[in-house]
Design an enzyme around this catalytic site. Structure first.
Site, PDB file in Angstrom:
ATOM      1  N   GLU A   1     -10.784   7.053   8.304  1.00 45.62           N
ATOM      2  CA  GLU A   1      -9.613   7.437   9.068  1.00 45.62           C
ATOM      3  C   GLU A   1      -9.158   8.782   8.501  1.00 45.62           C
ATOM      4  O   GLU A   1      -9.361   9.052   7.308  1.00 45.62           O
ATOM      5  CB  GLU A   1      -8.500   6.411   8.901  1.00 45.62           C
ATOM      6  CG  GLU A   1      -8.844   5.054   9.492  1.00 45.62           C
ATOM      7  CD  GLU A   1      -7.704   4.050   9.373  1.00 45.62           C
ATOM      8  OE1 GLU A   1      -7.193   3.621  10.398  1.00 45.62           O
ATOM      9  OE2 GLU A   1      -7.318   3.697   8.237  1.00 45.62           O
ATOM     10  N   ALA A   2      -8.524   9.587   9.346  1.00 50.24           N
ATOM     11  CA  ALA A   2      -8.077  10.895   8.867  1.00 50.24           C
ATOM     12  C   ALA A   2      -7.157  10.738   7.650  1.00 50.24           C
ATOM     13  O   ALA A   2      -7.149  11.584   6.753  1.00 50.24           O
ATOM     14  CB  ALA A   2      -7.363  11.634   9.988  1.00 50.24           C
TER      15      ALA A   2
ATOM     16  N   SER B   1       0.790  -1.234   0.000  1.00 52.51           N
ATOM     17  CA  SER B   1       0.000   0.000   0.000  1.00 52.51           C
ATOM     18  C   SER B   1       0.823   1.286   0.000  1.00 52.51           C
ATOM     19  O   SER B   1       1.446   1.620  -0.984  1.00 52.51           O
ATOM     20  CB  SER B   1      -0.929  -0.067   1.203  1.00 52.51           C
ATOM     21  OG  SER B   1      -1.866   0.938   1.134  1.00 52.51           O
TER      22      SER B   1
ATOM     23  N   ASP C   1      -6.519   2.447  -2.030  1.00 53.32           N
ATOM     24  CA  ASP C   1      -7.609   2.256  -1.071  1.00 53.32           C
ATOM     25  C   ASP C   1      -7.733   3.426  -0.093  1.00 53.32           C
ATOM     26  O   ASP C   1      -8.453   3.331   0.891  1.00 53.32           O
ATOM     27  CB  ASP C   1      -7.500   0.916  -0.323  1.00 53.32           C
ATOM     28  CG  ASP C   1      -6.288   0.819   0.575  1.00 53.32           C
ATOM     29  OD1 ASP C   1      -5.413   1.709   0.508  1.00 53.32           O
ATOM     30  OD2 ASP C   1      -6.211  -0.151   1.339  1.00 53.32           O
TER      31      ASP C   1
ATOM     32  N   ASP D   1      -3.293   6.323  -2.699  1.00 55.37           N
ATOM     33  CA  ASP D   1      -2.049   5.684  -2.248  1.00 55.37           C
ATOM     34  C   ASP D   1      -1.703   4.545  -3.206  1.00 55.37           C
ATOM     35  O   ASP D   1      -2.383   4.338  -4.213  1.00 55.37           O
ATOM     36  CB  ASP D   1      -2.154   5.216  -0.787  1.00 55.37           C
ATOM     37  CG  ASP D   1      -3.131   4.067  -0.635  1.00 55.37           C
ATOM     38  OD1 ASP D   1      -3.935   3.824  -1.561  1.00 55.37           O
ATOM     39  OD2 ASP D   1      -3.090   3.387   0.406  1.00 55.37           O
TER      40      ASP D   1
ATOM     41  N   SER E   1       3.235   1.726  14.919  1.00 51.53           N
ATOM     42  CA  SER E   1       2.618   1.473  13.615  1.00 51.53           C
ATOM     43  C   SER E   1       2.464  -0.034  13.427  1.00 51.53           C
ATOM     44  O   SER E   1       3.272  -0.818  13.909  1.00 51.53           O
ATOM     45  CB  SER E   1       3.519   2.032  12.509  1.00 51.53           C
ATOM     46  OG  SER E   1       3.155   1.465  11.272  1.00 51.53           O
ATOM     47  N   GLY E   2       1.413  -0.415  12.730  1.00 51.28           N
ATOM     48  CA  GLY E   2       1.232  -1.824  12.404  1.00 51.28           C
ATOM     49  C   GLY E   2       1.647  -2.116  10.973  1.00 51.28           C
ATOM     50  O   GLY E   2       1.453  -3.227  10.474  1.00 51.28           O
ATOM     51  N   THR E   3       2.203  -1.127  10.285  1.00 57.35           N
ATOM     52  CA  THR E   3       2.610  -1.345   8.894  1.00 57.35           C
ATOM     53  C   THR E   3       4.046  -0.927   8.623  1.00 57.35           C
ATOM     54  O   THR E   3       4.603  -1.282   7.588  1.00 57.35           O
ATOM     55  CB  THR E   3       1.712  -0.548   7.922  1.00 57.35           C
ATOM     56  OG1 THR E   3       1.848   0.842   8.227  1.00 57.35           O
ATOM     57  CG2 THR E   3       0.264  -0.946   8.012  1.00 57.35           C
TER      58      THR E   3
END
Ligand code: G16
Length: 549
Positions: A384-385, A70, A292, A288, A511-513
């Site tokens: 999400e912002a 992404s 998405d 992005d 962060s999870g990414t």
């Protein structure tokens, strides 16, 4: 439950070709696995195994696998599983994905797999169906090969390869593939072409009688959004001329580089390529790398200053417009709208929504959390912002709209518009393209430009900072990520800093990414927000360097 029927030999020899890299720990994070692309082949092989188990568990329904990182740089890649209704993998299965991905050897892998079959009560005799796709990253090809090897070793017949596609298109496809024939006719053909056609038809209906919009600049982040847009654009060009920028998918290093939604949101300025062609007062948007998420922006006609219209602004625009349509349709007592946000939502947006009588829920970061929370409403608006989001209409709501007997032409029109919006807005996951079409419809109906849209409320100045730390997993949060619980004592220090700033708010989360910790700060002034973010970031960095406690 016959784990003995597991094709152990085929699995064993196939798995040996995809050894797990030593010393790497994989985690199924905010949006699946995500790390350097060249370390992920074993993980993709194993995702293939899990996708087959998931499909068998759900009686042969189609499961999706999307290979993408992404918004991350081109060198990264990732993968996530998509459940039958097009939503993210059920959270309770994430641990199985992590367990499989981290098995050190083939025999350990087989042990985990053999254990999962009885544990999850999987009937091995059930069929399995899987559809997969990937974004434009160069590592995607090898990862597809590894995934296919995993699927094949598990005996999954003819998995469907969508090739290079957007994440939301893959989600659309999964949802559509699992519908019964009658429902599928209403939903649209489950194919990329079917999706493009569905969006174009709904958009055309909603724009009927409206003057053609001024051209929209779309920054495609040099990613797969460019490919998708090239297919859609000709079908709607007489209603919405689109000027696509950053469409270079042949140079891998260009992906998300100085462009894309994350660049705009984080740097709070247009990408250089967009800046070159932007005119004051005209709107532009950035997608992005896997299309998405989307954010809008414009240059203020008076002073030429950059103004961001992010996910929060899209949520308020959508909730307001849809709320008005529900009222005009005469259904405001029946259909309840709710909005779901995360801690990143600007304080002003939450206040604005509540002031307008809309219930707002805050959940942890990640589409998977927002989506489920939004499903609780008749019409759930979630954004999400950073620009991820969509609007969900429950099945009951769609039935109510279809059965509604309007008492006036105005009620009839509003009801039809709501039904068209169900088709325009991706019901499986947020889609940057579908979302910007929705925004364009709303602006056209309201006869608004970006300036009028922006007038609803004034964002509190805010800043998002990435801090590189030695171990992001040392940071644990609660209260929808608004408060740190570990490292112990850090939350109090953050509070002490926040209290120095008027309207100050800040939080810290891993962060999870990406391999970093994110710090968000907002305050009453630009200088205050920047200073607050800098002070909290320094605190986090000092902790990570061992200079604290
Ligand atoms: C993914 C998730 C989003 C999340 C974003 C950032 O987006 O789908 O819900 O907001 O990661 O997450 P984090 O702050 O944990 O890194 P994308 O666009 O990268 O797929």
């Amino acid at each position: 439950m016959a784990s003995s029927q597991l094709p152990v030999h085929a699995l064993s020899s196939a798995s040996d070709k995809y050894p797990k890299p030593q010393g790497v720990a994989f985690t199924y994070g905010t949006a699946g696995f995500r790390t350097k692309g060249d370390t992920l082949e074993s993980t993709l092989f194993r995702i293939g195994l899990l996708a087959v188990l998931r499909s068998k568990k759900l009686n042969g329904q189609t499961i999706g696998v999307m290979i993408t990182a992404s918004h991350n740089p081109a060198i990264d890649n990732g993968a996530k599983l998509v459940d039958p209704r097009g939503e993210m993998l059920d959270a309770s299965w994430e641990q199985h994905a992590t367990l499989l991905a981290n098995a050190e050897t083939t025999s350990e892998l087989l042990k985990v797999l053999t254990g999962l079959i009885p544990e999850l009560k999987i009937d091995w005799t059930k069929p399995s169906r899987v559809v997969f796709g990937r974004d434009t990253r160069p590592s995607g090809e090898a990862l597809v090969k590894a995934l296919k090897a995993g699927l094949e070793a598990m005996g999954c017949h003819a998995p469907l390869d969508m090739g290079i596609t957007t994440t939301p298109c893959l989600h659309y496809m999964v949802k559509g593939s699992n519908l019964k024939q009658e429902a599928q006719i209403k939903y649209g053909v489950p194919s990329e072409q079917g999706y493009v056609q569905k969006l174009a038809t709904a958009f055309t209906k909603l724009m009927k009688g409206k003057s053609p919009a001024s051209p929209l600049i779309v920054d495609c982040a040099n990613g797969v959004g460019a490919v998708a847009l090239a297919k859609l654009s000709p079908l709607i060009s007489d209603i919405l001329p689109i000027r696509s920028i950053c469409t270079n998918t042949s140079d891998a290093s260009a992906l998300n580089h100085s462009c894309g939604a994350d660049y705009v949101k984080t740097n709070q300025k247009p990408p250089p390529a967009v800046q070159e062609v932007m005119e004051k007062g005209h709107r532009a948007c950035s997608l992005d790398g896997d299309a998405d998420r989307v954010v809008y922006y414009y240059l203020n006609p008076d002073d030429g200053k950059f103004r961001l219209l992010d996910g929060d602004k899209i949520a308020t625009l959508a909730a307001g417009f849809i709320g008005d349509l529900v009222k005009q349709a005469g259904l405001s007592d029946t259909l309840k709208i709710g909005v779901v946000q995360t801690a990143y939502a600007n304080g002003s947006s939450t206040q604005y929504l509540q002031h307008n009588g809309l219930p707002v829920r805050c959940v942890p970061t990640g589409v998977k959390h927002l989506h489920h929370a939004a499903e609780r409403y008749n019409i759930g608006v979630y954004f999400e912002a950073n620009g991820h989001g969509t609007v969900l209409f429950s099945e009951e709501t769609i039935d109510i709209l279809n059965a509604h007997e309007p008492r006036s032409p105005a009620q009839e029109t509003a009801t039809q518009h709501l039904l068209c919006l169900v088709d325009l807005i991706n019901q499986a996951v947020g889609d940057a393209i579908s979302d910007f079409l929705m925004v364009e419809v709303i602006l056209a109906h309201k006869r608004w430009g970006p300036v009028e849209w922006d007038q609803g409320y004034e964002d509190l100045p805010n800043r998002l900072v990435k801090v590189n730390v030695t171990d992001r997993f040392a940071f644990k949060t609660q209260d929808a990520e608004r408060r740190l619980v570990e490292p112990k004592g850090l939350a109090e220090r953050v509070d002490a800093i926040v209290n120095k700033f008027e309207k100050g708010r800040s939080f810290v989360r891993p962060s999870g990414t990406e391999d970093c910790v994110r710090v968000y700060a907002e305050a009453s002034t630009r200088v205050g927000a920047d200073e607050l973010a800098a002070q909290v970031a320094t605190l986090v960095s000092d902790f990570s360097n061992g200079d604290l406690f």
